[in-house]
Design a protein around this motif. Sequence first.
Motif, PDB file in Angstrom:
ATOM      1  N   GLU A 188       4.408   4.548   1.326  1.00 52.89           N
ATOM      2  CA  GLU A 188       5.800   4.670   1.753  1.00 52.89           C
ATOM      3  C   GLU A 188       6.217   6.129   1.679  1.00 52.89           C
ATOM      4  O   GLU A 188       5.955   6.818   0.692  1.00 52.89           O
ATOM      5  N   LYS A 189       6.843   6.622   2.765  1.00 54.26           N
ATOM      6  CA  LYS A 189       7.310   8.001   2.796  1.00 54.26           C
ATOM      7  C   LYS A 189       8.630   8.073   3.536  1.00 54.26           C
ATOM      8  O   LYS A 189       8.707   7.757   4.730  1.00 54.26           O
ATOM      9  N   ASP A 190       9.676   8.453   2.837  1.00 58.40           N
ATOM     10  CA  ASP A 190      11.012   8.612   3.420  1.00 58.40           C
ATOM     11  C   ASP A 190      11.447   7.374   4.189  1.00 58.40           C
ATOM     12  O   ASP A 190      11.980   7.459   5.307  1.00 58.40           O
ATOM     13  N   GLY A 191      11.221   6.204   3.632  1.00 62.07           N
ATOM     14  CA  GLY A 191      11.670   4.972   4.258  1.00 62.07           C
ATOM     15  C   GLY A 191      10.751   4.431   5.322  1.00 62.07           C
ATOM     16  O   GLY A 191      11.033   3.388   5.909  1.00 62.07           O
ATOM     17  N   ALA A 192       9.635   5.110   5.612  1.00 59.81           N
ATOM     18  CA  ALA A 192       8.662   4.638   6.598  1.00 59.81           C
ATOM     19  C   ALA A 192       7.405   4.179   5.865  1.00 59.81           C
ATOM     20  O   ALA A 192       7.028   4.742   4.834  1.00 59.81           O
TER      21      ALA A 192
END
Length: 512
Positions: A65-69
Amino acid sequence: MNFNKKLAVAVSSAVLLMAGQVALADSTTDIVDALVMKGVLTEEEGKLINKGHTSKTKAVPVVKEKDGAFILESANEANSIQLTGRMHLDFRASSLDNDDLGMARADDRDTASVADQFELRRARLGVKGKIAKDFKYEIVGNLPGTATLDVAYFDWAKYDAFQIRGGKFKQPFGLEELISSNNITMMERSYLDQTVPGKKIGLQVMGSPAKGLTYALSTFQHNDNERDLNGDGYLSGAGRLTFNFAESMGDKENVMHIGVAGLENNYSATATTSSQTDTSLSSTARATIQSFRSAGRGLNNIFRAQIHGESLGASSLASNLEFGAKVQQRAYGLEGIFARGPMKVMGEYSGGQYEASQTVSQMNFDTKTGYVEIGYFLTGEKYADSYKNGVFGGFKPKNNFDLDKGGLGAIELAFRAEGYRVDDTSYSGSASSRFQGTLSGPTGSGVTSKATTYTAGIRWLLNPNAIVKVNYAYTKLGNNYAPIDLEQSSGSANSADVGAESLFMTRLQYMF
């Protein structure tokens, strides 16, 4: 006691004997290592368990998960896929949406642009990722109305200094254009962006051979599918070179960026009838070479250059061969950024020449466009944190918006001054060719057109995925004009001479 029973006892003992210590372990390996340290398992037994676990995890994809993605990545990190998307919902109110001005016509699409309205400005879904570690890809589709392809490209990206891209992508001309619509400060880009090629099908080489230095050189075609032979003489090309002095000196707090760009764009302009749906008022077919819309997606065609073009329904073969026009656009661009901590000054200037020709008509004119934009983060975020490879990327608030924890997100104040000018205008041949809009004189050769817009804005980043924008734009036209497109021969006239426009705009934005 056999090994399986011993393992069962070990796990049970771990829960009882190590309480929170092992309960907080975030992997099987951590748990096994803790059991070995406590003496519950021997070192050989621990290695045996970890070996079996490691062999399984090497084949199991990992979700990150990265910045909501969310990213699905192979265990060896060589392949990945990520779902991307954005939604921009706008509201726009114009000072020209007033019946007293006498501008409203149900059959005129230009003046429809001044209506107060909601607009789903963008709604896109896509995927991106990597293949075999050295290859990257991205495919994005537009959803509103008839679905269309926004971008689709494939990169060979083994080395930072030299990479190759093929497909449909943004051409390397225009700093503001190369910044994603998710990350631009204002709601809309400037007049300069109305002269750049944008997203085209082609091939590009690019890279960053030294700290702070970037380059890109592309060849492309103007239309996804050529509509006639006029644009097929040779392909178009664009190039850009940038250097960030701060980055080259290892300064991570500031941005001192300069850049130059060049463009030669060859394309065919297809002839259509006037914007009037009532063809009894206007039935002459013309090809639009270039047009400007007031900043913030306000009034349409404050300048428009149109060359004579016969319709496909013409009776003679000779007339049919006159359909459309061949256009050559040459342009250069200069750009600069100075950012220190939470403050930035960014600007661009571009000069361009347009030459259009077809069987019986020729047209020429020059354009000059530019802007200066100032931004300041009240909440202290640094612009340098989002700068990479010659453009600004996404911003992360120091503290996400959270009422319970007192987080405000990131708040940016901004101001932009921009303008365009068209001069050195001339045309010959058919009398139905014309310049339109805010002109210094009649529609013949030698006229000029210009406009200046001042925009104040607030950008509120609630978190890396949600943004609220509010803009106010005031446009001063160089000369008053009547927006409704009527033929002179119709005997009709519009008495509403427009000299200025004010726009109030808001946007709710979500992206991942």
